[in-house]
Design a protein around this motif. Structure first.
Motif, PDB file in Angstrom:
ATOM      1  N   LEU A 245       0.818  -1.211   0.000  1.00 48.07           N
ATOM      2  CA  LEU A 245       0.000   0.000   0.000  1.00 48.07           C
ATOM      3  C   LEU A 245       0.857   1.268   0.000  1.00 48.07           C
ATOM      4  CD1 LEU A 245      -2.766  -1.064   2.542  1.00 48.07           C
ATOM      5  CD2 LEU A 245      -3.019  -0.731   0.073  1.00 48.07           C
ATOM      6  N   LYS A 246       2.027   1.226   0.600  1.00 46.66           N
ATOM      7  CA  LYS A 246       2.906   2.392   0.673  1.00 46.66           C
ATOM      8  C   LYS A 246       3.743   2.578  -0.589  1.00 46.66           C
ATOM      9  CE  LYS A 246       3.546   2.660   5.671  1.00 46.66           C
ATOM     10  NZ  LYS A 246       4.549   2.587   6.745  1.00 46.66           N
ATOM     11  N   ALA A 247       3.925   1.532  -1.373  1.00 46.49           N
ATOM     12  CA  ALA A 247       4.819   1.573  -2.532  1.00 46.49           C
ATOM     13  C   ALA A 247       4.479   2.671  -3.535  1.00 46.49           C
ATOM     14  CB  ALA A 247       4.865   0.211  -3.215  1.00 46.49           C
ATOM     15  N   PRO A 248       3.221   2.877  -3.943  1.00 44.97           N
ATOM     16  CA  PRO A 248       2.938   3.945  -4.914  1.00 44.97           C
ATOM     17  C   PRO A 248       3.319   5.336  -4.402  1.00 44.97           C
ATOM     18  CG  PRO A 248       1.094   2.434  -4.804  1.00 44.97           C
ATOM     19  CD  PRO A 248       2.033   2.066  -3.699  1.00 44.97           C
ATOM     20  N   ALA A 249       3.101   5.617  -3.125  1.00 43.75           N
ATOM     21  CA  ALA A 249       3.461   6.926  -2.576  1.00 43.75           C
ATOM     22  C   ALA A 249       4.971   7.114  -2.567  1.00 43.75           C
ATOM     23  CB  ALA A 249       2.903   7.070  -1.169  1.00 43.75           C
ATOM     24  N   GLN A 250       5.702   6.070  -2.233  1.00 49.71           N
ATOM     25  CA  GLN A 250       7.166   6.160  -2.234  1.00 49.71           C
ATOM     26  C   GLN A 250       7.692   6.354  -3.648  1.00 49.71           C
ATOM     27  OE1 GLN A 250       8.115   2.500  -0.259  1.00 49.71           O
ATOM     28  NE2 GLN A 250       8.025   3.427   1.783  1.00 49.71           N
ATOM     29  N   ARG A 251       7.099   5.657  -4.613  1.00 52.98           N
ATOM     30  CA  ARG A 251       7.514   5.793  -6.006  1.00 52.98           C
ATOM     31  C   ARG A 251       7.231   7.214  -6.514  1.00 52.98           C
ATOM     32  NH1 ARG A 251       6.097   1.096  -7.504  1.00 52.98           N
ATOM     33  NH2 ARG A 251       3.877   1.559  -7.614  1.00 52.98           N
ATOM     34  N   GLU A 252       6.082   7.756  -6.150  1.00 56.02           N
ATOM     35  CA  GLU A 252       5.728   9.121  -6.545  1.00 56.02           C
ATOM     36  C   GLU A 252       6.706  10.128  -5.948  1.00 56.02           C
ATOM     37  OE1 GLU A 252       3.907  12.281  -8.277  1.00 56.02           O
ATOM     38  OE2 GLU A 252       3.465  10.161  -8.657  1.00 56.02           O
ATOM     39  N   ARG A 253       7.094   9.938  -4.693  1.00 51.19           N
ATOM     40  CA  ARG A 253       8.054  10.823  -4.040  1.00 51.19           C
ATOM     41  C   ARG A 253       9.415  10.754  -4.748  1.00 51.19           C
ATOM     42  NH1 ARG A 253       8.503   8.619   1.020  1.00 51.19           N
ATOM     43  NH2 ARG A 253       6.265   8.912   1.195  1.00 51.19           N
TER      44      ARG A 253
END
Length: 67
Positions: A16-24
């Motif tokens: 669940l956290k992976a897309p936010a980290q990738r966007e950052r």
């Protein structure tokens, strides 16, 4: 009406956290890529890798009008 609480595993939380980290990561790359390009241009010019007659060093470019 009853509420059901779900227990997430560590793997599910990471997914669940992976897309936010990738966007950052992509956002930070987009901020620093122009600076990196200018730095590489300057270094290549000083090392005579590129021809200074056609691609002047960024530090030697004329100032914009009004300065």
């Amino acid at each position: 009406m009853s509420l059901v609480t779900a227990k997430l595993t560590e793997e599910q939380i990471r997914e669940l956290k992976a897309p936010a980290q990738r966007e950052r990561l992509f956002r930070s790359i987009s901020y620093f890529s122009p600076l990196l390009l200018l730095l590489l241009w300057e270094v290549a010019s000083q090392l005579n890798v590129i021809d200074r007659r056609f691609f002047r060093r960024p530090a030697r470019l004329p100032a914009p009008p009004g300065r």
